[in-house]
Design a protein around this motif. Structure first.
Motif, PDB file in Angstrom:
ATOM      1  N   LEU A  54      33.632  50.304  59.941  1.00 48.46           N
ATOM      2  CA  LEU A  54      32.367  49.928  59.306  1.00 48.46           C
ATOM      3  C   LEU A  54      31.421  49.228  60.292  1.00 48.46           C
ATOM      4  CD1 LEU A  54      31.381  50.418  56.438  1.00 48.46           C
ATOM      5  CD2 LEU A  54      31.991  48.085  55.886  1.00 48.46           C
ATOM      6  N   TYR A  82      25.434  48.420  48.536  1.00 47.41           N
ATOM      7  CA  TYR A  82      26.098  47.327  47.794  1.00 47.41           C
ATOM      8  C   TYR A  82      25.687  45.967  48.366  1.00 47.41           C
ATOM      9  CZ  TYR A  82      29.756  44.791  45.311  1.00 47.41           C
ATOM     10  OH  TYR A  82      30.434  43.922  44.495  1.00 47.41           O
ATOM     11  N   ALA A 108      31.739  44.626  39.789  1.00 48.48           N
ATOM     12  CA  ALA A 108      32.727  44.243  40.807  1.00 48.48           C
ATOM     13  C   ALA A 108      33.992  45.085  40.673  1.00 48.48           C
ATOM     14  CB  ALA A 108      33.064  42.760  40.656  1.00 48.48           C
ATOM     15  N   LEU A 112      35.508  47.446  43.510  1.00 41.76           N
ATOM     16  CA  LEU A 112      36.873  47.231  44.026  1.00 41.76           C
ATOM     17  C   LEU A 112      37.700  48.510  43.919  1.00 41.76           C
ATOM     18  CD1 LEU A 112      38.478  44.721  45.137  1.00 41.76           C
ATOM     19  CD2 LEU A 112      39.560  44.618  42.915  1.00 41.76           C
TER      20      LEU A 112
ATOM     21  N   MET B   1      43.536  45.878  36.477  1.00 44.90           N
ATOM     22  CA  MET B   1      44.700  45.241  37.066  1.00 44.90           C
ATOM     23  C   MET B   1      44.529  43.731  37.092  1.00 44.90           C
ATOM     24  SD  MET B   1      44.355  46.341  41.008  1.00 44.90           S
ATOM     25  CE  MET B   1      42.853  46.164  41.928  1.00 44.90           C
ATOM     26  N   ASP B   3      42.867  42.045  34.964  1.00 42.12           N
ATOM     27  CA  ASP B   3      43.003  41.537  33.605  1.00 42.12           C
ATOM     28  C   ASP B   3      44.469  41.301  33.265  1.00 42.12           C
ATOM     29  OD1 ASP B   3      40.374  43.688  32.451  1.00 42.12           O
ATOM     30  OD2 ASP B   3      40.306  41.704  33.336  1.00 42.12           O
ATOM     31  N   TRP B  44      40.533  37.579  43.812  1.00 39.83           N
ATOM     32  CA  TRP B  44      39.913  38.275  42.675  1.00 39.83           C
ATOM     33  C   TRP B  44      40.485  37.758  41.344  1.00 39.83           C
ATOM     34  CZ3 TRP B  44      36.372  42.066  41.425  1.00 39.83           C
ATOM     35  CH2 TRP B  44      36.565  42.725  40.215  1.00 39.83           C
ATOM     36  N   LYS B  48      38.754  35.141  38.383  1.00 32.14           N
ATOM     37  CA  LYS B  48      38.688  35.469  36.956  1.00 32.14           C
ATOM     38  C   LYS B  48      39.281  34.318  36.133  1.00 32.14           C
ATOM     39  CE  LYS B  48      39.431  39.241  33.777  1.00 32.14           C
ATOM     40  NZ  LYS B  48      39.590  38.292  32.684  1.00 32.14           N
ATOM     41  N   GLN B  57      30.454  31.382  34.778  1.00 32.75           N
ATOM     42  CA  GLN B  57      30.711  32.152  35.992  1.00 32.75           C
ATOM     43  C   GLN B  57      30.477  31.267  37.215  1.00 32.75           C
ATOM     44  OE1 GLN B  57      28.432  35.731  37.431  1.00 32.75           O
ATOM     45  NE2 GLN B  57      30.202  36.750  36.589  1.00 32.75           N
ATOM     46  N   ASN B  60      30.840  34.468  41.347  1.00 31.75           N
ATOM     47  CA  ASN B  60      30.511  35.844  40.971  1.00 31.75           C
ATOM     48  C   ASN B  60      31.531  36.803  41.598  1.00 31.75           C
ATOM     49  OD1 ASN B  60      29.357  38.358  40.614  1.00 31.75           O
ATOM     50  ND2 ASN B  60      27.283  37.554  40.774  1.00 31.75           N
ATOM     51  N   PRO B  61      32.282  37.557  40.780  1.00 30.55           N
ATOM     52  CA  PRO B  61      33.322  38.433  41.360  1.00 30.55           C
ATOM     53  C   PRO B  61      32.762  39.527  42.277  1.00 30.55           C
ATOM     54  CG  PRO B  61      33.074  38.848  39.003  1.00 30.55           C
ATOM     55  CD  PRO B  61      32.257  37.634  39.308  1.00 30.55           C
ATOM     56  N   MET B  62      31.485  39.799  42.172  1.00 31.02           N
ATOM     57  CA  MET B  62      30.895  40.831  43.044  1.00 31.02           C
ATOM     58  C   MET B  62      30.977  40.437  44.520  1.00 31.02           C
ATOM     59  SD  MET B  62      27.559  42.392  41.182  1.00 31.02           S
ATOM     60  CE  MET B  62      26.526  40.971  41.389  1.00 31.02           C
ATOM     61  N   PHE B  63      31.072  39.120  44.780  1.00 32.41           N
ATOM     62  CA  PHE B  63      31.127  38.663  46.166  1.00 32.41           C
ATOM     63  C   PHE B  63      32.549  38.667  46.724  1.00 32.41           C
ATOM     64  CE2 PHE B  63      27.030  37.247  44.788  1.00 32.41           C
ATOM     65  CZ  PHE B  63      26.232  37.443  45.899  1.00 32.41           C
ATOM     66  N   VAL B  65      34.604  41.379  46.292  1.00 33.08           N
ATOM     67  CA  VAL B  65      34.921  42.782  46.619  1.00 33.08           C
ATOM     68  C   VAL B  65      34.790  43.092  48.117  1.00 33.08           C
ATOM     69  CG1 VAL B  65      34.317  45.188  46.151  1.00 33.08           C
ATOM     70  CG2 VAL B  65      34.282  43.522  44.319  1.00 33.08           C
ATOM     71  N   PRO B  66      33.720  42.648  48.797  1.00 32.71           N
ATOM     72  CA  PRO B  66      33.621  43.033  50.214  1.00 32.71           C
ATOM     73  C   PRO B  66      34.570  42.272  51.135  1.00 32.71           C
ATOM     74  CG  PRO B  66      31.480  42.392  49.319  1.00 32.71           C
ATOM     75  CD  PRO B  66      32.526  41.913  48.375  1.00 32.71           C
ATOM     76  N   CYS B  68      37.373  42.915  52.440  1.00 33.34           N
ATOM     77  CA  CYS B  68      37.948  43.648  53.565  1.00 33.34           C
ATOM     78  C   CYS B  68      36.852  44.405  54.324  1.00 33.34           C
ATOM     79  CB  CYS B  68      39.027  44.592  53.075  1.00 33.34           C
ATOM     80  SG  CYS B  68      38.560  45.485  51.608  1.00 33.34           S
ATOM     81  N   LEU B  69      35.595  44.180  53.958  1.00 31.88           N
ATOM     82  CA  LEU B  69      34.514  44.930  54.590  1.00 31.88           C
ATOM     83  C   LEU B  69      33.574  44.026  55.379  1.00 31.88           C
ATOM     84  CD1 LEU B  69      33.615  47.009  51.425  1.00 31.88           C
ATOM     85  CD2 LEU B  69      35.106  47.708  53.277  1.00 31.88           C
ATOM     86  N   CYS B  70      33.227  42.911  54.803  1.00 32.12           N
ATOM     87  CA  CYS B  70      32.258  42.030  55.442  1.00 32.12           C
ATOM     88  C   CYS B  70      32.716  40.588  55.244  1.00 32.12           C
ATOM     89  CB  CYS B  70      30.867  42.249  54.828  1.00 32.12           C
ATOM     90  SG  CYS B  70      29.581  41.311  55.655  1.00 32.12           S
ATOM     91  N   TYR B  76      31.694  33.323  51.604  1.00 36.69           N
ATOM     92  CA  TYR B  76      30.783  32.709  50.622  1.00 36.69           C
ATOM     93  C   TYR B  76      31.496  32.570  49.268  1.00 36.69           C
ATOM     94  CZ  TYR B  76      26.920  32.261  47.347  1.00 36.69           C
ATOM     95  OH  TYR B  76      26.100  31.848  46.330  1.00 36.69           O
TER      96      TYR B  76
END
Lengths: 149, 128
Positions: A54, A82, A108, A112, B1, B3, B44, B48, B57, B60-63, B65-66, B68-70, B76
């Motif tokens: 990446l 994203y 999210a 994932l 998963m 949950d 993750w 939750k 909240q 934020n769970p959206m942060f 996810v990355p 392993c990417l960023c 954060y």
């Protein structure tokens, strides 16, 4: 309640993050193929992780080499979208003081699942195209033994 | 998963729904064995649990996810998570020690050890 000045500073900081990421990719480009391997999965097991390639893809894309970038990570445009979405989300949240009313948990979860589905597909191709040899050659123990020999 | 893994046990005395007590050593070993992928999944699930417990909240769970990417993005998320732990401790009536900086530095440099220590603090909250 945050003051207007504090909010402006936070907004400026958040607004600078995505341009800073793009600038970092642009300026790191000359070193991206000679830089160190930072992925622990690649270093230890010789396996690619979902994010492997990446950095190279983003660096190449920042210089306009979009096709070449695709060869390093086919999902890089999606991940860029994203990150841009997250950036916009934070900007709106900082500006308004409350997060936008979006199903963040569901977004999210989908993201994932996409990451892990991509990884599974990547591993299938990796092993189908002789990945076991690469893994045997590139894992940490093999590297150390080669270094000692 | 997430949950299923974060299946609530029982309502706590102080806060919302209690999370699951995990063995910190298992968290550490699984993080090492999976080269950090388990640590992202662990964060993750814990996010939750935290959001359910605090009833808001906090992270934020959206942060997450990355992860392993960023790396800066997940850092954060780590920051938000660690900064909300004292609120959970306060809600559960557990003595809150100021270990935020230590936890954040560990999550940055040694994420496996950081997750081990954070899990210890969480277990104190869930066992209260």
């Amino acid at each position: 309640m945050r003051s207007g000045r504090s909010r402006a500073i936070r907004l400026a900081i958040w607004a600078s993050t995505l341009p800073a990421l793009l600038a970092a990719c642009f300026f790191y480009y000359p070193f991206v193929f000679s830089g160190p391997i930072l992925c622990p999965m690649h270093l230890l097991l010789g396996l690619p992780c979902p994010g492997c390639g990446l950095t190279r893809a983003f660096c190449l894309a920042s210089r306009g080499h979009f096709g070449e970038a695709y060869s390093f990570h086919p999902l890089y445009p999606l991940f860029f979208l994203y990150f841009t979405f997250l950036w916009g989300f934070k900007l709106v949240e900082t500006w308004r003081g409350t997060p936008p009313a979006l199903p963040t948990g569901r977004i999210a979860r989908v993201a994932l699942l996409a990451v892990f589905a991509f990884w599974a597909e990547r591993l299938v191709f990796f092993f189908a195209l002789g990945g076991l040899d690469v893994m045997t050659r590139d894992n940490l123990i093999a590297r150390v033994l080669r270094w000692l020999a | 998963m997430a949950d299923a893994a974060a299946a609530p046990a029982a309502p706590s005395s102080g806060g919302g729904v209690k999370g699951k007590v995990e063995n910190p050593t298992t968290v550490l070993i699984l993080g090492l064995v999976t080269c950090g992928l388990y640590t992202i999944y662990w964060l993750w699930v814990r996010v939750k649990e935290m959001n359910d417990y605090l009833g808001k909240q906090a992270v934020n769970p959206m942060f997450v996810v990355p992860g392993c990417l960023c790396f800066p993005v997940v850092l954060y998320a780590d920051y938000l998570y660690i900064w909300a732990i004292p609120e959970m401790q306060q809600k559960a009536g557990v003595e809150a020690k100021d270990e935020k900086v230590l936890h954040l530095v560990l999550m940055l440099l040694l994420p496996y050890v950081g997750s081990y220590m954070v899990q210890q603090r969480l277990n104190e909250i869930w066992q209260k």
